[in-house]
Motif scaffolding. Structure first.
Motif, PDB file in Angstrom:
ATOM      1  N   VAL A  91      -5.176  53.777   6.541  1.00 33.30           N
ATOM      2  CA  VAL A  91      -3.957  54.511   6.876  1.00 33.30           C
ATOM      3  C   VAL A  91      -3.524  55.373   5.691  1.00 33.30           C
ATOM      4  O   VAL A  91      -3.175  56.552   5.856  1.00 33.30           O
ATOM      5  CB  VAL A  91      -2.839  53.538   7.298  1.00 33.30           C
ATOM      6  CG1 VAL A  91      -1.487  54.247   7.324  1.00 33.30           C
ATOM      7  CG2 VAL A  91      -3.141  52.962   8.667  1.00 33.30           C
ATOM      8  N   LYS A  94      -5.808  58.454   5.442  1.00 34.74           N
ATOM      9  CA  LYS A  94      -5.660  59.429   6.527  1.00 34.74           C
ATOM     10  C   LYS A  94      -4.296  60.116   6.489  1.00 34.74           C
ATOM     11  O   LYS A  94      -4.197  61.315   6.781  1.00 34.74           O
ATOM     12  CB  LYS A  94      -5.891  58.768   7.884  1.00 34.74           C
ATOM     13  CG  LYS A  94      -7.292  58.209   8.049  1.00 34.74           C
ATOM     14  CD  LYS A  94      -8.357  59.239   7.679  1.00 34.74           C
ATOM     15  CE  LYS A  94      -9.744  58.644   7.692  1.00 34.74           C
ATOM     16  NZ  LYS A  94     -10.763  59.599   7.153  1.00 34.74           N
ATOM     17  N   LEU A  95      -3.234  59.390   6.150  1.00 39.63           N
ATOM     18  CA  LEU A  95      -1.923  60.032   6.077  1.00 39.63           C
ATOM     19  C   LEU A  95      -1.911  61.130   5.026  1.00 39.63           C
ATOM     20  O   LEU A  95      -1.321  62.203   5.230  1.00 39.63           O
ATOM     21  CB  LEU A  95      -0.833  59.003   5.768  1.00 39.63           C
ATOM     22  CG  LEU A  95      -0.576  57.908   6.805  1.00 39.63           C
ATOM     23  CD1 LEU A  95       0.708  57.159   6.466  1.00 39.63           C
ATOM     24  CD2 LEU A  95      -0.517  58.458   8.218  1.00 39.63           C
ATOM     25  N   GLU A 213      -2.210  50.923  12.909  1.00 32.74           N
ATOM     26  CA  GLU A 213      -2.858  52.000  12.149  1.00 32.74           C
ATOM     27  C   GLU A 213      -2.999  53.265  12.988  1.00 32.74           C
ATOM     28  O   GLU A 213      -2.877  54.385  12.471  1.00 32.74           O
ATOM     29  CB  GLU A 213      -4.213  51.553  11.600  1.00 32.74           C
ATOM     30  CG  GLU A 213      -5.291  51.261  12.630  1.00 32.74           C
ATOM     31  CD  GLU A 213      -5.268  49.832  13.127  1.00 32.74           C
ATOM     32  OE1 GLU A 213      -6.319  49.385  13.632  1.00 32.74           O
ATOM     33  OE2 GLU A 213      -4.220  49.162  13.037  1.00 32.74           O
ATOM     34  N   ILE A 217      -1.246  57.102  12.205  1.00 38.15           N
ATOM     35  CA  ILE A 217      -2.016  58.352  12.171  1.00 38.15           C
ATOM     36  C   ILE A 217      -1.517  59.331  13.220  1.00 38.15           C
ATOM     37  O   ILE A 217      -1.365  60.532  12.953  1.00 38.15           O
ATOM     38  CB  ILE A 217      -3.515  58.036  12.353  1.00 38.15           C
ATOM     39  CG1 ILE A 217      -4.039  57.254  11.132  1.00 38.15           C
ATOM     40  CG2 ILE A 217      -4.326  59.319  12.554  1.00 38.15           C
ATOM     41  CD1 ILE A 217      -5.420  56.670  11.318  1.00 38.15           C
ATOM     42  N   THR A 221       0.337  62.915  12.385  1.00 35.08           N
ATOM     43  CA  THR A 221      -0.221  64.162  12.932  1.00 35.08           C
ATOM     44  C   THR A 221       0.851  64.961  13.662  1.00 35.08           C
ATOM     45  O   THR A 221       0.962  66.172  13.490  1.00 35.08           O
ATOM     46  CB  THR A 221      -1.402  63.841  13.866  1.00 35.08           C
ATOM     47  OG1 THR A 221      -2.394  63.107  13.144  1.00 35.08           O
ATOM     48  CG2 THR A 221      -2.013  65.122  14.408  1.00 35.08           C
TER      49      THR A 221
END
Length: 229
Positions: A91, A94-95, A213, A217, A221
Motif C-alpha cells: 500500500v 502504490k500510494l 489494501e 489504492i 486513485t
C-alpha cells in the motif's frame, strides 16, 4: 518536465542540489544493482520540488539546469491502518506511485489484527518511509511524500485544521471522494460502529466490499484523479 525525467536512467533524492552527493545506499544501488554506465542520465531532486539532470560517472557530474515544480494546488492525504503480512508495504509503495502527498499511519483500531509492540513501532515507521522514498524515486517524483504517525483515529478526526475535510471509507457511504481532503481506510473488517459514528463524512468507493489494501489504492486513485479536475 515529465518527459525529461522519464528519460533518465535513474532518479535520486539528495540533500543539496548545488553539490549533489549520493548516500551510500543510493551509490551502491546505482553502481552495483542498476549497473549504470558512464555518461547515463541521472535526475536528482531535493524532495521539495527542485530537480536537475546529471550524468553518472561513479557519482554525479555534469550538472544541468535546476528546475522548479510548483506545489500541487490540493494535497491528498490517505490514512491507513496497518494490516497483516506485507500488504501495508505494498500500500505504501502504490500510494506514493499514484501521487498521494501524505500518508498517515493510524494506531490499531477496534478491528485491527496487527498490533505492533511499542518497541517495534519505530522500525515499522522507518520501513514505511524507506518504501515511500524508493517509490518516489522509481516514479520520478520531485516531492518526497510525508509518512507520519502513528496517530490515533480520534486525533485525525478532530484535527480539521491540519487534515481539512476528513472522510472515512465505508460501503454505503453517502459522500463522494471528491469532497474530502483526507480519506481514512480501516483494517480487515473495517472500522467499528462507534468509530464510524465519530466520522462526519462516510465515503463510498463503489458497491463492492473491498479488502483494506484495495480500498486504499482505489481511494488514492480517485482522489488524485479529482485533484486534477
Amino acid at each position: 518536465m515529465i518527459e525529461e525525467l522519464r528519460r533518465s536512467a535513474a532518479h535520486v533524492f539528495v540533500d543539496n542540489l548545488d553539490v549533489p552527493q549520493l548516500s551510500d545506499d543510493d551509490f551502491h544501488h546505482l553502481g552495483r544493482v542498476m549497473r549504470l554506465r558512464r555518461g547515463e542520465d541521472v535526475s536528482c531532486s531535493d524532495g521539495a520540488g527542485h530537480w536537475r539532470m546529471t550524468k553518472w560517472d561513479d557519482g554525479l557530474c555534469e550538472l544541468g539546469e535546476v528546475h522548479h515544480v510548483a506545489p500541487r494546488h490540493k494535497r491528498v492525504t490517505l490514512g491507513v491502518v496497518p494490516v497483516k503480512g506485507d500488504r501495508t508495504d505494498l500500500v505504501m509503495e502504490k500510494l506514493v506511485e499514484i501521487g498521494v502527498d501524505r500518508i498517515v499511519v493510524l494506531h490499531p483500531t477496534d478491528h485491527s489484527v496487527v498490533r505492533p509492540s511499542p518497541d517495534k513501532v519505530g522500525n515499522m515507521m522507518d520501513r514505511f518511509r524507506r518504501i515511500g522514498r524508493a517509490a518516489a524515486m522509481q516514479s520520478r517524483q520531485v516531492f518526497l511524500p510525508e509518512v507520519v504517525g502513528p496517530l490515533h483515529l480520534t486525533e485525525v478526526l478532530s484535527n480539521t485544521d491540519e487534515f481539512g475535510v476528513i472522510g472515512v471509507a465505508e460501503p454505503g457511504g453517502n459522500s463522494d471522494v471528491a469532497t474530502v481532503d483526507t480519506l481514512l481506510i480501516g483494517p480487515e473488517g473495517g472500522f467499528s460502529p462507534s468509530e464510524i459514528a465519530a466520522a462526519s463524512h462516510l465515503v463510498t468507493l463503489g458497491d463492492s466490499v473491498l479488502r483494506a489494501e484495495t480500498a486504499a489504492i482505489v481511494g488514492a486513485t480517485l482522489m488524485v484523479a479529482h485533484r486534477g479536475l
